[in-house]
Design a protein around this motif. Structure first.
Motif: not given
Length: 611
Positions: A480-488
Motif C-alpha cells: 500500500k505504501i509503495h503504491s501510494w508513493l509510486m502514484a503520488n
C-alpha cells in the motif's frame, strides 16, 4: 516385538506389511479396511518391478506415508491418497483409472499432490515461488493435499541417511524454512517438532549430538527433579478435586538449539530445558491449576501466556508458565483433553472427530493461514511479493495485540503500529501520525509487543512516506505504501526494484560480453567499440527476428530510444496496443516504465539455422 510400520525396517513382504498395518491401526471399519486393501493391491500391481535408489521396493515409502496419516486418524480418502501420492508419476497409471476405482476425491488429492512432489524449494531465491504458490493454493481447496505432503516429507526426513551429505543439508534447510512452519500454522505440533529436530540433525549434526549428549547425561537428575514436581501438583490438584494427567519431558532439541542461539550459550549452560504438561477436563480447571502451580513455585516475570483466552491463529490453546522450582526454571503447560488433541493433530482433528459429536474440532475455514491464502489468491501478486509475504506473514514468527475494542490482531513478529494500522484498514494506515500502546504514546516505527492494546492516531492531511516503507513488516503495508508513493511522490525512487533490475542487466550484459568475446576470438576482429558495433550490424548469425519462448509469432516493435541491434542484450515488455516492445536491456527509458517488473517478458534474438 510388533512391526513398527512407520519406520524404515528390513521387512519387505507385502502380506506381512499389510497385516502389521491393521494390527497398528485397528479402529477403521471393515468396509474402510477392505477399501484400503484394494488400494494396496492396486499399488503393488502397478509398482511390482520398481525399486528405490536405495534398492528397496517402491511400495514401502507410500505405505509409511499412509501409516503417518493413519496415526493422525485421517479419513480413508486421505489414507489412500497418501498411498498413491506419487503414483501418477509411474508409467502406465492414469488419473481416470484411479478415479474409476477409488473415487474423484482421492484422485484430486493425488493429482494436486503429484504436481508438487518433485520440485525443490530454493528458499534463498524466487525461482520456485510459483510452485509454492500453487501448492499452498491447492490447500485452500482441500487441506488434505498438504497433510499428504507433510506425511511424505516427514517419512523422507526419517529416512534421509540414504542420500549424500550435501543433499541432506539442502533438504533439511527446505524443511526448516517451509514444512515445519507450515505444520505449525496447521496446528500440528508433534509433526512440527519432529521435522525441526530431524532438520537440525542433518543441517547441524555436531550441535545435535552435543545437545543429545547433554540431555542424556542429565536424564537421572532430571527424572528425580521432575518426579518431585509431578507429585506436588498431583497432591494439590486432588485436594482441589481436579483429576489430572501429567507428563514430563525434556524440550525437543531444536527448541534447545534456538535458546542457545538467542542467549549465545551452550546447551550445558541452559537450565530451562524441562517441561511438564498438565491435562485436565475443563477451561475452569485450567485456571484453577495455574493458581495451584503459582502457589507452589514462584512464576518468572513475563513468562505467563494465556492461549486459552487468546488462541493462536492455528487454533492452539493452552496456558503456559515458567516457574522457579528448586532453583531451576521449569516450563509448565496446562490444557484440557480437547485442547491437547487439537495441539497434537491440528487441522487433522477436523477428521479426528468425524464419527463423534465433539464441537471443539478445528474448523478449517477458521485457520488463519487458510484465510490469508484465500486473500492472497484474490490478489494479483508477482512472485517476489508473494514469496515475501509467504516468508514473513504466513510462515514467520507472530505476535498478538489488541484493538481498543478488545479484538485480537495477529501480526508478524517485528510489526509496527503502521503495520497494525494497515491491518485495521488501508485508510487508517495512510493517515497515521502516532500510536499508543497500553495508553502510552510510542514511536510508530517501534516493534509492537505481545498483548499490547494499540490505539492509532490519524490526521486527514497525513500520507505515507518513504521512511515508513523502510520499517514496515507486513506485505500489505509495504504494498500500500509503495503504491501510494509510486502514484503520488515524483521524487520517490524504488531503490529495491532498481537494484534488482541493475543485477538483471549486469547478468544480461555479462552474457552478452561473453558471446562477443567468443566471436572476437573466432573471427580475430578488432576490439574497439566501433568494430563491435559494425560486427553486430553485419552479424549473419541472427535473423533479425525476436524469439519469445519457442516462437517468433508475435507482434513486435523495436524501441526508437535505444534502437536495439542483433546481438545486443535485450528485454521486452507487453504494451497495451503495440504488442511486445523490445529495448536494449540497459535502456534507461525501459527501466522507468511504470510497473515494468510485472510487464517484462523474456526475449532473445533468433539465431538462423546452422549457426
Amino acid at each position: 516385538m510388533a512391526l513398527d510400520i512407520t519406520t524404515n525396517n528390513t521387512e519387505t513382504n507385502p502380506d506381512v506389511l499389510i497385516a502389521a498395518f491393521w494390527n497398528t491401526f485397528p479402529d477403521y471399519s471393515a468396509d474402510e479396511q477392505k477399501r484400503f486393501d484394494e488400494a494396496w493391491h492396486f499399488l503393488l500391481k502397478k509398482t511390482a518391478a520398481l525399486k528405490r535408489g536405495c534398492g528397496l521396493p517402491y511400495y514401502l515409502h507410500p505405505l509409511r506415508v499412509a501409516a503417518i496419516l493413519a496415526q493422525a486418524q485421517m479419513d480413508m480418502d486421505c489414507l489412500i491418497a497418501g498411498l498413491f501420492h506419487s503414483l501418477l508419476n509411474v508409467e502406465g497409471v492414469s488419473a481416470d483409472e484411479i478415479t474409476a476405482a477409488f473415487g474423484r476425491t482421492v484422485c484430486k488429492i493425488v493429482a494436486d499432490t503429484s504436481k508438487i512432489t518433485n520440485w525443490k524449494i530454493k528458499s534463498k531465491t524466487l525461482q520456485q515461488a510459483d510452485a509454492i504458490r500453487k501448492m499452498l493454493f491447492a490447500m485452500i481447496d482441500d487441506v488434505r493435499v498438504i497433510l499428504v505432503k507433510l506425511a511424505d516429507r516427514l517419512d523422507r526426513m526419517r529416512n534421509l541417511k540414504s542420500i549424500d551429505e550435501k543433499s541432506r543439508r539442502l533438504v533439511a534447510t527446505e524443511v526448516i524454512d517451509i514444512w515445519a512452519p507450515l505444520a505449525d500454522r496447521l496446528g500440528m505440533q508433534s509433526v512440527k517438532s519432529e521435522l525441526e529436530d530431524l532438520s537440525l540433525k542433518y543441517s547441524n549434526p555436531d550441535v545435535f549430538l552435543q545437545i543429545k549428549a547433554i540431555v542424556a547425561q542429565k536424564k537421572e537428575e532430571r527424572a528425580s527433579y521432575l518426579e518431585k514436581a509431578v507429585d506436588a501438583i498431583y497432591k494439590r490438584s486432588e485436594k482441589a478435586g481436579i483429576h489430572v494427567q501429567i507428563t514430563s519431558r525434556a524440550k525437543h532439541f531444536y527448541s534447545i538449539y534456538q535458546k542457545m542461539r538467542k542467549r549465545n550459550k551452550g546447551a550445558d549452560e541452559l537450565y530451562d530445558l524441562l517441561a511438564l504438561r498438565v491435562i485436565c477436563q475443563t477451561d475452569a480447571e485450567c485456571y484453577t491449576l495455574i493458581g495451584i502451580v503459582h502457589g507452589l513455585w514462584k512464576p518468572l516475570d513475563g513468562r505467563f501466556k494465556d492461549y486459552i483466552a487468546m488462541p493462536k491463529a492455528n487454533g492452539y490453546q493452552s496456558l503456559h508458565t515458567t516457574v522457579m522450582c528448586e532453583g531451576k526454571p521449569m516450563e509448565i503447560q496446562i490444557r484440557t483433553v480437547d485442547m491437547h488433541n487439537k495441539a497434537e493433530h491440528g487441522v487433522a482433528s477436523h477428521w479426528l472427530y468425524k464419527k463423534g459429536s465433539n464441537h471443539d474440532k478445528v474448523d478449517i475455514s477458521d485457520l488463519g493461514i487458510v484465510n490469508q491464502l484465500q486473500h492472497l489468491r484474490e490478489q494479483d501478486l508477482n512472485d517476489e511479493t508473494f514469496f515475501a509475504q509467504l516468508k514473513s506473514d504466513l510462515l514467520g514468527d507472530e505476535i498478538f495485540v489488541f484493538t481498543p475494542a478488545g479484538d485480537v490482531v495477529q501480526l508478524p513478529s517485528g510489526s509496527t503500529a503502521i503495520d497494525f494500522a494497515y491491518h485495521v484498514h488501508s485508510a487508517v494506515g495512510e493517515k497515521i501520525i502516532g500510536a499508543k500502546a497500553d495508553g502510552k504514546i510510542i514511536p510508530i516505527t517501534k516493534p509492537l509487543e505481545n498483548t499490547q492494546i494499540i490505539e492509532i492516531l490519524t490526521n486527514p492531511q497525513a500520507h505515507p512516506t518513504e521512511s515508513q516503507l523502510k520499517v514496515v513488516r507486513t506485505s500489505k503495508a509495504r504494498q500500500k505504501i509503495h503504491s501510494w508513493l509510486m502514484a503520488n511522490d515524483p521524487n520517490f525512487v524504488d531503490h529495491e526494484a532498481e537494484a534488482k533490475r541493475a543485477a538483471e542487466i549486469a547478468a544480461l550484459n555479462e552474457h552478452s560480453r561473453a558471446v562477443q568475446d567468443e566471436k572476437r576470438k573466432r573471427r580475430r576482429i578488432r576490439t574497439s567499440s566501433l568494430a563491435v558495433q559494425e560486427e553486430r550490424a553485419s552479424d549473419e548469425r541472427y535473423s533479425g527476428k525476436i524469439k519469445i519462448g519457442d516462437t517468433t509469432n508475435f507482434l513486435v516493435n523495436f524501441a526508437g530510444c535505444c534502437s536495439p541491434k542483433p546481438g545486443d542484450a535485450i528485454a521486452g515488455y507487453v504494451s497495451n496496443s503495440r504488442g511486445v516492445i523490445i529495448h536494449r536491456a540497459d535502456c534507461l527509458t525501459f527501466q522507468r516504465i511504470p510497473n515494468i517488473e510485472r510487464r517484462t517478458i523474456a526475449a532473445e534474438w533468433e539465431i538462423k539455422p546452422g549457426h
